[in-house]
Design a protein around this motif. Structure first.
Motif, short mmCIF file in Angstrom:
data_model
loop_
_atom_site.label_atom_id
_atom_site.label_comp_id
_atom_site.label_asym_id
_atom_site.label_seq_id
_atom_site.Cartn_x
_atom_site.Cartn_y
_atom_site.Cartn_z
N UNK A 8 0.96 -1.36 0.19
CA UNK A 8 0.07 0.22 -0.15
C UNK A 8 0.96 1.26 0.01
N UNK A 9 0.53 2.21 -0.68
CA UNK A 9 0.99 3.65 -0.83
C UNK A 9 2.39 3.58 -1.83
N UNK A 10 2.59 2.38 -2.18
CA UNK A 10 3.93 2.15 -3.38
C UNK A 10 3.71 2.28 -4.71
N UNK A 11 4.47 3.08 -5.49
CA UNK A 11 4.49 2.95 -6.77
C UNK A 11 5.48 2.12 -7.35
N UNK A 12 5.09 1.37 -8.19
CA UNK A 12 5.91 0.27 -8.79
C UNK A 12 5.96 0.18 -10.57
N UNK A 13 7.36 -0.19 -11.06
CA UNK A 13 7.18 -0.08 -12.63
C UNK A 13 7.73 -1.36 -12.69
N UNK A 14 7.16 -2.04 -13.72
CA UNK A 14 7.61 -3.60 -14.15
C UNK A 14 7.87 -3.45 -15.52
N UNK A 15 8.95 -3.75 -15.97
CA UNK A 15 9.11 -3.85 -17.45
C UNK A 15 8.90 -5.25 -18.03
N UNK A 16 8.88 -5.09 -19.45
CA UNK A 16 8.57 -6.27 -20.02
C UNK A 16 7.26 -6.90 -19.54
N UNK A 17 6.00 -6.15 -19.36
CA UNK A 17 5.05 -6.55 -18.67
C UNK A 17 3.79 -6.79 -19.56
N UNK A 18 4.07 -7.18 -21.11
CA UNK A 18 2.93 -7.40 -21.44
C UNK A 18 2.17 -8.73 -21.42
N UNK A 19 3.27 -9.62 -21.06
CA UNK A 19 2.59 -10.98 -21.00
C UNK A 19 3.89 -11.99 -20.03
N UNK A 20 3.49 -13.28 -19.97
CA UNK A 20 4.40 -14.15 -19.16
C UNK A 20 4.53 -13.53 -17.82
N UNK A 21 5.92 -13.68 -17.49
CA UNK A 21 6.45 -13.32 -16.11
C UNK A 21 5.90 -12.08 -15.86
N UNK A 22 6.39 -11.05 -16.70
CA UNK A 22 6.08 -9.51 -16.44
C UNK A 22 4.52 -9.26 -16.01
N UNK A 23 3.83 -9.94 -16.99
CA UNK A 23 2.27 -9.79 -16.59
C UNK A 23 1.92 -10.32 -15.20
N UNK A 189 13.91 -20.95 -13.46
CA UNK A 189 14.39 -21.98 -14.38
C UNK A 189 13.47 -22.11 -15.46
N UNK A 190 12.92 -23.30 -15.50
CA UNK A 190 11.90 -23.39 -16.72
C UNK A 190 10.40 -23.20 -16.62
N UNK A 191 9.97 -21.96 -16.91
CA UNK A 191 8.77 -21.35 -16.69
C UNK A 191 7.95 -21.42 -17.83
N UNK A 192 6.56 -21.89 -17.83
CA UNK A 192 5.75 -22.18 -19.03
C UNK A 192 5.18 -20.59 -19.38
N UNK A 193 6.07 -20.19 -20.56
CA UNK A 193 5.82 -18.69 -21.04
C UNK A 193 5.96 -19.15 -22.63
N UNK A 194 5.43 -17.91 -23.41
CA UNK A 194 5.62 -18.12 -24.83
C UNK A 194 7.02 -18.33 -25.33
#
Length: 251
Positions: A8-23, A189-194
């Motif tokens: 709460x009250x935090x501002x976060x930025x995530x890069x590469x967020x369109x899909x997979x781990x970032x989303x 490790x091996x993560x189920x992503x595109x």
């Protein structure tokens, strides 16, 4: 009685967020109460669709197009974020690509692309964010590395960047500890992503044979660790790398 969420009250930025781990990380930070999560990606159409799915009202998840390999564009976009929200408390450097090839067949372009997106992007984002974090005497930086940092055939470019992420993380953590800014890494490790779905089946099958849990991980399993490192639950953790690999690496 109202329950205070840990971000709460935090501002976060995530890069590469369109899909997979970032989303998945964006979703988890939102659920854990961040006031706003600014999601960055080069693919604006997909990013906006993800943001709308996560936050239909558009008040908590904000989509912004950004090529993190372009330092001028990063400076512009992060400047807009600072102007709008006044700070960045949490930065998750997740953007990454692969350009796999055996080294004797690897082109200069394949090398340069990986270096610029996977490694130089950390310099670009942190160069803008770190001065503000030092000033506010608070910050959480989470960098996404990979178990490939320990070496992987056909990935000399990718492995070099992900090992570089670890060195960058540890060095920056030492510089910023006195300013109450923690810097940590996650090595999935091996993560189920595109990205992993595009791997040849014999390669993914071989990797699964070496995994004690005998399955691929899910993006949400990386997101939960990212949220821990982005919160004050991890207040005495810095310069570390948490392997989230189902036991693929035990070192």
């Amino acid at each position: 009685m109202r329950t205070v969420k840990k971000l709460e009250s935090k501002v976060a930025v995530v890069t590469g967020a369109a899909q997979g781990i970032g989303a998945a990380i964006t979703k988890r930070l939102m659920e854990d109460g961040a006031d706003v999560v600014v999601a960055l990606d080069l693919n604006l159409e997909q990013l906006e669709a993800t943001a709308k799915e996560l936050d239909a009202a558009g008040k908590q998840v904000v989509a912004k197009k950004c090529n993190v390999a372009d330092k001028e564009e990063v400076a512009k976009v992060f400047g807009e974020i600072m102007d709008e929200y006044g700070k960045v408390d949490i930065l998750v450097n997740n953007a990454g690509i692969t350009r796999d090839a055996m080294f004797h067949k690897m082109s200069q372009e394949q090398w340069d692309q990986i270096i610029s997106v996977n490694l130089s992007s950390l310099y670009n984002t942190c160069k803008v964010v770190v001065p503000k974090m030092r000033e506010q005497n608070y910050g959480k930086i989470v960098n996404i590395s990979s178990t490939s940092a320990w070496g992987n055939a056909g990935q000399t470019n990718y492995a070099a960047t992900k090992a570089g992420v670890l060195g960058f993380t540890r060095s920056l953590a030492k510089e910023l500890g006195g300013k109450n800014v923690t810097v940590n890494a996650i090595a999935p490790g091996l993560i189920e992503t595109a990205m992993t779905k595009a791997m040849p089946e014999h390669i993914s099958s071989m990797a699964l044979m070496l995994c004690p849990l005998a399955r691929m991980g899910q993006p949400e399993e990386i997101a939960s660790v990212a949220s821990f490192l982005a919160s004050d639950d991890s207040s005495f953790v810095t310069g570390d790398c948490i392997q989230v690999s189902g036991g693929f690496l035990m070192a």
